[in-house]
Design an enzyme around this catalytic site. Structure first.
Site, PDB file in Angstrom:
ATOM      1  N   LYS A 111      40.366  37.020  27.830  1.00 23.19           N
ATOM      2  CA  LYS A 111      41.169  37.764  26.840  1.00 23.19           C
ATOM      3  C   LYS A 111      40.946  37.185  25.446  1.00 23.19           C
ATOM      4  O   LYS A 111      40.739  37.919  24.472  1.00 23.19           O
ATOM      5  CB  LYS A 111      42.661  37.702  27.191  1.00 23.19           C
ATOM      6  CG  LYS A 111      42.985  38.427  28.480  1.00 23.19           C
ATOM      7  CD  LYS A 111      44.475  38.409  28.769  1.00 23.19           C
ATOM      8  CE  LYS A 111      44.733  38.621  30.236  1.00 23.19           C
ATOM      9  NZ  LYS A 111      44.075  39.803  30.814  1.00 23.19           N
TER      10      LYS A 111
ATOM     11  N   LYS B 239      32.980  35.342  40.978  1.00 23.90           N
ATOM     12  CA  LYS B 239      34.281  36.003  40.851  1.00 23.90           C
ATOM     13  C   LYS B 239      34.826  36.356  42.239  1.00 23.90           C
ATOM     14  O   LYS B 239      34.254  37.181  42.945  1.00 23.90           O
ATOM     15  CB  LYS B 239      34.093  37.263  39.993  1.00 23.90           C
ATOM     16  CG  LYS B 239      35.239  38.216  39.993  1.00 23.90           C
ATOM     17  CD  LYS B 239      36.198  37.959  38.877  1.00 23.90           C
ATOM     18  CE  LYS B 239      37.406  38.884  38.967  1.00 23.90           C
ATOM     19  NZ  LYS B 239      38.546  38.401  38.223  1.00 23.90           N
TER      20      LYS B 239
ATOM     21  N   LYS C  88      37.371  43.310  32.595  1.00 31.07           N
ATOM     22  CA  LYS C  88      37.835  44.470  31.848  1.00 31.07           C
ATOM     23  C   LYS C  88      38.149  44.144  30.387  1.00 31.07           C
ATOM     24  O   LYS C  88      38.053  45.012  29.518  1.00 31.07           O
ATOM     25  CB  LYS C  88      39.058  45.122  32.525  1.00 31.07           C
ATOM     26  CG  LYS C  88      40.366  44.363  32.402  1.00 31.07           C
ATOM     27  CD  LYS C  88      41.356  45.061  31.496  1.00 31.07           C
ATOM     28  CE  LYS C  88      42.675  44.349  31.357  1.00 31.07           C
ATOM     29  NZ  LYS C  88      42.811  42.936  31.504  1.00 31.07           N
TER      30      LYS C  88
ATOM     31  N   GLY D 210      45.958  44.450  35.243  1.00 31.14           N
ATOM     32  CA  GLY D 210      46.248  44.928  36.585  1.00 31.14           C
ATOM     33  C   GLY D 210      47.738  44.850  36.909  1.00 31.14           C
ATOM     34  O   GLY D 210      48.283  45.668  37.647  1.00 31.14           O
ATOM     35  N   ASN D 211      48.415  43.855  36.297  1.00 35.01           N
ATOM     36  CA  ASN D 211      49.845  43.673  36.554  1.00 35.01           C
ATOM     37  C   ASN D 211      50.708  44.723  35.863  1.00 35.01           C
ATOM     38  O   ASN D 211      51.911  44.788  36.094  1.00 35.01           O
ATOM     39  CB  ASN D 211      50.267  42.275  36.133  1.00 35.01           C
ATOM     40  CG  ASN D 211      49.704  41.947  34.785  1.00 35.01           C
ATOM     41  OD1 ASN D 211      50.011  42.613  33.818  1.00 35.01           O
ATOM     42  ND2 ASN D 211      48.840  40.955  34.721  1.00 35.01           N
TER      43      ASN D 211
HETATM   44  P1  ADP Z   1      45.567  40.708  33.667  1.00 29.85           P
HETATM   45  O1  ADP Z   1      45.779  41.367  34.978  1.00 29.85           O
HETATM   46  O2  ADP Z   1      46.474  41.237  32.605  1.00 29.85           O
HETATM   47  O3  ADP Z   1      44.124  40.642  33.238  1.00 29.85           O
HETATM   48  P2  ADP Z   1      45.428  37.847  34.259  1.00 29.85           P
HETATM   49  O4  ADP Z   1      46.190  37.331  35.434  1.00 29.85           O
HETATM   50  O5  ADP Z   1      43.958  37.963  34.355  1.00 29.85           O
HETATM   51  O6  ADP Z   1      46.115  39.219  33.850  1.00 29.85           O
HETATM   52  O7  ADP Z   1      45.747  36.921  32.975  1.00 29.85           O
HETATM   53  C1  ADP Z   1      47.094  36.694  32.578  1.00 29.85           C
HETATM   54  C2  ADP Z   1      47.579  35.374  33.135  1.00 29.85           C
HETATM   55  O8  ADP Z   1      46.934  34.290  32.462  1.00 29.85           O
HETATM   56  C3  ADP Z   1      49.048  35.064  32.940  1.00 29.85           C
HETATM   57  O9  ADP Z   1      49.835  35.636  33.935  1.00 29.85           O
HETATM   58  C4  ADP Z   1      49.077  33.533  32.983  1.00 29.85           C
HETATM   59  O10 ADP Z   1      49.514  33.101  34.253  1.00 29.85           O
HETATM   60  C5  ADP Z   1      47.638  33.109  32.817  1.00 29.85           C
HETATM   61  N1  ADP Z   1      47.373  32.104  31.789  1.00 29.85           N
HETATM   62  C6  ADP Z   1      46.476  31.101  31.964  1.00 29.85           C
HETATM   63  N2  ADP Z   1      46.379  30.349  30.869  1.00 29.85           N
HETATM   64  C7  ADP Z   1      47.228  30.860  29.954  1.00 29.85           C
HETATM   65  C8  ADP Z   1      47.540  30.510  28.608  1.00 29.85           C
HETATM   66  N3  ADP Z   1      46.951  29.481  27.991  1.00 29.85           N
HETATM   67  N4  ADP Z   1      48.465  31.246  27.962  1.00 29.85           N
HETATM   68  C9  ADP Z   1      49.047  32.294  28.583  1.00 29.85           C
HETATM   69  N5  ADP Z   1      48.783  32.678  29.852  1.00 29.85           N
HETATM   70  C10 ADP Z   1      47.867  31.990  30.540  1.00 29.85           C
HETATM   71 MG    MG Z   2      42.511  39.594  34.237  1.00 32.94          MG
END
Ligand code: ADP
Ligand code: MG
Length: 308
Positions: free
Chosen positions: A271, A130, A209, A12-13
């Site tokens: 992820k 969620k 997603k 989303g970012n």
């Molecule tokens: P997206 O919108 O890409 O799905 P998310 O916010 O759901 O992004 O997931 C990415 C975020 O996960 C990063 O911005 C980071 O703050 C967070 N994060 C949490 N734990 C970890 C980790 N172990 N390593 C890297 N990032 C992490």
């Molecule tokens: Mg996400």
């Protein structure tokens, strides 16, 4: 020889960066970085793009709360709306990038509405967890017609996040890929549906997603699954002084770290799980990387790769 299939799941970012309010101009500008790289990669790979929709669906939910003059819309319809709006933004940005490279005529593209089947009996429906949409006061939350939960920012609506069972349009997507189309699909994890006899019916839920993308990757026979987000990869002890980003992590190690709680649910957890699932079911490469380093990650010099 046929080109390998690359699936890029955009976070989303990629559209709204942290700290931005998310105007359409900002979203178009943000998309140029990942999409420019994907356009170049389309010379060497058959490409599928999936994307998140958290901030966009959150805005639509807020609009529902702000207006009584028209009937409010259920979540499944809002997810469908975000597939339309984000699909349009990705498609037009990609079209411009392909034109810039002079390859738009040999590289057609299409954006697809996508349904994703979930199980009616998925345990997630018993305990919606969620958080989505705007933040409410405790008093307001008590009057709302749906479940809410106290979060860091305040009370928010919570919905179920069931597991994706199958992507309804998988054959169509595979055919389009084989015909040379770049396919944009499964936006926001897909419109969640359950089977009702011979038909599908939408449900109030959101599908992660990254997990939906892993399911698509498996069902379509993707070679490289790349998850693009706002950090350079997967870290141990993220955000702490001893933080350490991983370049490679084996399935066994990843499973152990997940169990130890190093990758939280709702952000890095799904992820890593998605990448693991893809590798376990025969995928060639799974990489988690930043939206700025998609090309480097494909060439093997950036991101975190989950290996067997
Ligand atoms: P997206 O919108 O890409 O799905 P998310 O916010 O759901 O992004 O997931 C990415 C975020 O996960 C990063 O911005 C980071 O703050 C967070 N994060 C949490 N734990 C970890 C980790 N172990 N390593 C890297 N990032 C992490
Ligand atoms: Mg996400």
């Amino acid at each position: 020889m046929k080109k390998e299939i690359l699936l890029v799941a955009l976070g989303g970012n990629a559209l709204i960066r942290k700290g931005q309010i998310g105007t359409v101009e900002e979203q178009f500008a943000n998309l140029r970085t990942p999409i420019g790289q994907i356009a170049k990669l389309s010379r060497d790979y058959r490409v599928i793009i999936t994307h998140g929709n958290g901030p966009q669906v959150g805005n639509l939910l807020l609009q529902q709360e702000c207006c009584d003059a028209v009937p409010s819309l259920p979540l499944e319809i809002l997810v469908a709306q975000t597939q339309g709006q984000i699909g349009y933004m990705i498609e037009s940005t990609l079209d411009a990038a392909l034109m810039g490279l002079g390859i738009h005529t040999e590289q057609p593209l299409v954006s697809l509405m996508s349904y994703v089947v979930v199980a009616e009996k998925d345990p997630a429906f018993l305990a919606p967890s969620k958080p989505i949409g705007p933040v409410f006061s405790e008093e307001k939350a008590a009057t709302l017609p749906y479940p809410t939960r106290k979060t860091g920012e305040g009370y928010r609506r919570v919905v179920a996040s069931p597991k994706p069972v199958t992507i309804v349009e998988k054959r169509e997507i595979r055919n389009l890929i084989d015909m040379g189309f770049i396919v944009i699909c499964c936006g926001g994890g897909g419109i969640p549906v359950i089977r009702e006899g011979r038909a599908f019916s939408g449900v109030d839920a959101v599908i992660d997603k990254d997990l939906a993308s892993a399911k698509l990757a498996e069902e379509v026979g993707v070679d490289i699954f790349l998850i693009a987000t706002d950090v350079k990869g997967v870290a141990l002890h993220y955000g702490r002084p001893e933080e350490a980003f991983l370049r490679k992590v084996s399935l066994d190690q990843a499973a152990r770290y997940l169990k130890e709680g190093l990758f939280p649910a709702g952000s890095m957890g799904p992820k890593v799980e998605a990448a693991m699932q893809f590798m376990k079911r025969g995928g060639k490469r799974a990489i988690i990387t930043s939206i700025d380093a998609i090309e480097e990650a494909v060439s093997g010099s950036a991101g975190t790769e989950v290996i067997r």
